[in-house]
Design a protein around this motif. Structure first.
Motif, mmCIF file in Angstrom:
data_model
loop_
_atom_site.group_PDB
_atom_site.id
_atom_site.type_symbol
_atom_site.label_atom_id
_atom_site.label_comp_id
_atom_site.label_asym_id
_atom_site.label_seq_id
_atom_site.Cartn_x
_atom_site.Cartn_y
_atom_site.Cartn_z
ATOM 1 N N ALA A 129 0.850 -1.186 0.000
ATOM 2 C CA ALA A 129 0.000 0.000 0.000
ATOM 3 C C ALA A 129 0.890 1.242 0.000
ATOM 4 O O ALA A 129 1.999 1.217 0.538
ATOM 5 C CB ALA A 129 -0.923 0.007 1.217
ATOM 6 N N ALA A 139 0.843 8.580 0.262
ATOM 7 C CA ALA A 139 -0.442 8.199 0.854
ATOM 8 C C ALA A 139 -1.243 9.422 1.277
ATOM 9 O O ALA A 139 -2.478 9.427 1.183
ATOM 10 C CB ALA A 139 -0.199 7.280 2.053
ATOM 11 N N GLY A 172 -8.597 8.414 -0.570
ATOM 12 C CA GLY A 172 -9.267 7.125 -0.574
ATOM 13 C C GLY A 172 -8.314 5.992 -0.246
ATOM 14 O O GLY A 172 -7.161 6.189 0.169
ATOM 15 N N ASP A 173 -8.812 4.781 -0.436
ATOM 16 C CA ASP A 173 -8.078 3.568 -0.107
ATOM 17 C C ASP A 173 -7.389 3.037 -1.358
ATOM 18 O O ASP A 173 -8.043 2.578 -2.296
ATOM 19 C CB ASP A 173 -9.051 2.516 0.453
ATOM 20 N N PRO A 205 -7.024 2.460 -6.856
ATOM 21 C CA PRO A 205 -8.041 2.297 -5.807
ATOM 22 C C PRO A 205 -8.290 0.816 -5.531
ATOM 23 O O PRO A 205 -8.319 -0.003 -6.449
ATOM 24 C CB PRO A 205 -9.285 2.965 -6.410
ATOM 25 N N ARG A 206 -8.454 0.487 -4.272
ATOM 26 C CA ARG A 206 -8.644 -0.915 -3.898
ATOM 27 C C ARG A 206 -9.854 -1.529 -4.592
ATOM 28 O O ARG A 206 -9.856 -2.712 -4.931
ATOM 29 C CB ARG A 206 -8.785 -1.033 -2.379
#
Length: 219
Positions: free
Chosen positions: A135, A141, A146-147, A168-169
């Motif tokens: 990540a 970050a 967002g994730d 994005p995840r």
């Protein structure tokens, strides 16, 4: 000519994987042997050439280093050595970068390159296989909203080069296949398709898939 062509292709299918395997192993052995200096070769130590001596020597050095670093005294020596390398301007940048990558990839409990995923690349509607590497962190970050996850998209037929992406995840879809199967699929340019997983019982009702989900077979 048709039987000749069939036999020729059959011979290629047998010999090409074998020759490439031997070539890769030879390249790996030559690379490992080149690490050992000449004064530590079997010719210099014993006066005769012993095939595979340098390979065994490298393996023993690796094992001995790991054994030494497993105790407190050895760990202290390694820390001092890394501290010394960290004070050399050019060496510091190269060593720290390589060490961070190796620690992440080779860590037994790490998640880098442990999972194959499906992503849209290089444009929406085009799908390719990638590997989850972690990540985003730090300043990156904080800039991303967002994730997000980090993925590595390898090129084919050479997966050692590729592209690093942060996505994005929700746009990253996990695959029910091993990393080895995914690599074979990539290296073969889609010729060697991975085996399909065992079918699971389908629950009643039609679940809602995430936005941008890959198209399903038979849909």
């Amino acid at each position: 000519m048709r039987p000749f062509k069939r036999y020729f292709v059959t011979g290629l299918l047998i010999w090409v994987p074998l020759v490439i395997t031997i070539w890769v192993l030879t390249l790996l052995i030559d690379t490992l042997e080149s690490v050992v200096p000449e004064f530590l070769s079997s010719q210099a130590l014993f006066g005769l050439r012993i095939p595979g001596f340098r390979i065994v020597f490298v393996l023993l050095v690796l094992f001995g280093t790991g054994l030494l670093a497993a105790n407190y005294l050895g760990r202290a020596v390694v820390d001092r050595w890394e501290l010394l390398l960290g004070r050399i301007p050019l060496v510091r940048s190269i060593y720290n970068s390589v060490k961070q990558v190796s620690d992440t990839v080779l860590a037994p409990d790490g998640q880098a390159f442990r999972e194959a995923v499906l992503v849209q690349y290089p444009r929406a509607g085009s799908w390719t296989i990638a590997f989850l590497t972690g990540a985003p962190g730090g300043e990156v970050a904080r800039m991303l909203q967002g994730d997000f996850v980090s993925v590595y998209v390898p090129t084919t037929p050479n997966p050692t080069s590729g592209f690093f992406l942060m996505m994005p995840r929700g746009d990253v879809h996990k695959l029910d296949m091993t990393v080895d199967a995914a690599l074979k699929y990539i290296v073969s340019m889609g010729v060697v398709a991975p085996a399909e997983p065992a079918a699971l019982p389908v629950a009643s009702g039609k679940p809602d898939g995430p936005d941008g989900a890959p198209p399903q077979a038979g849909a």
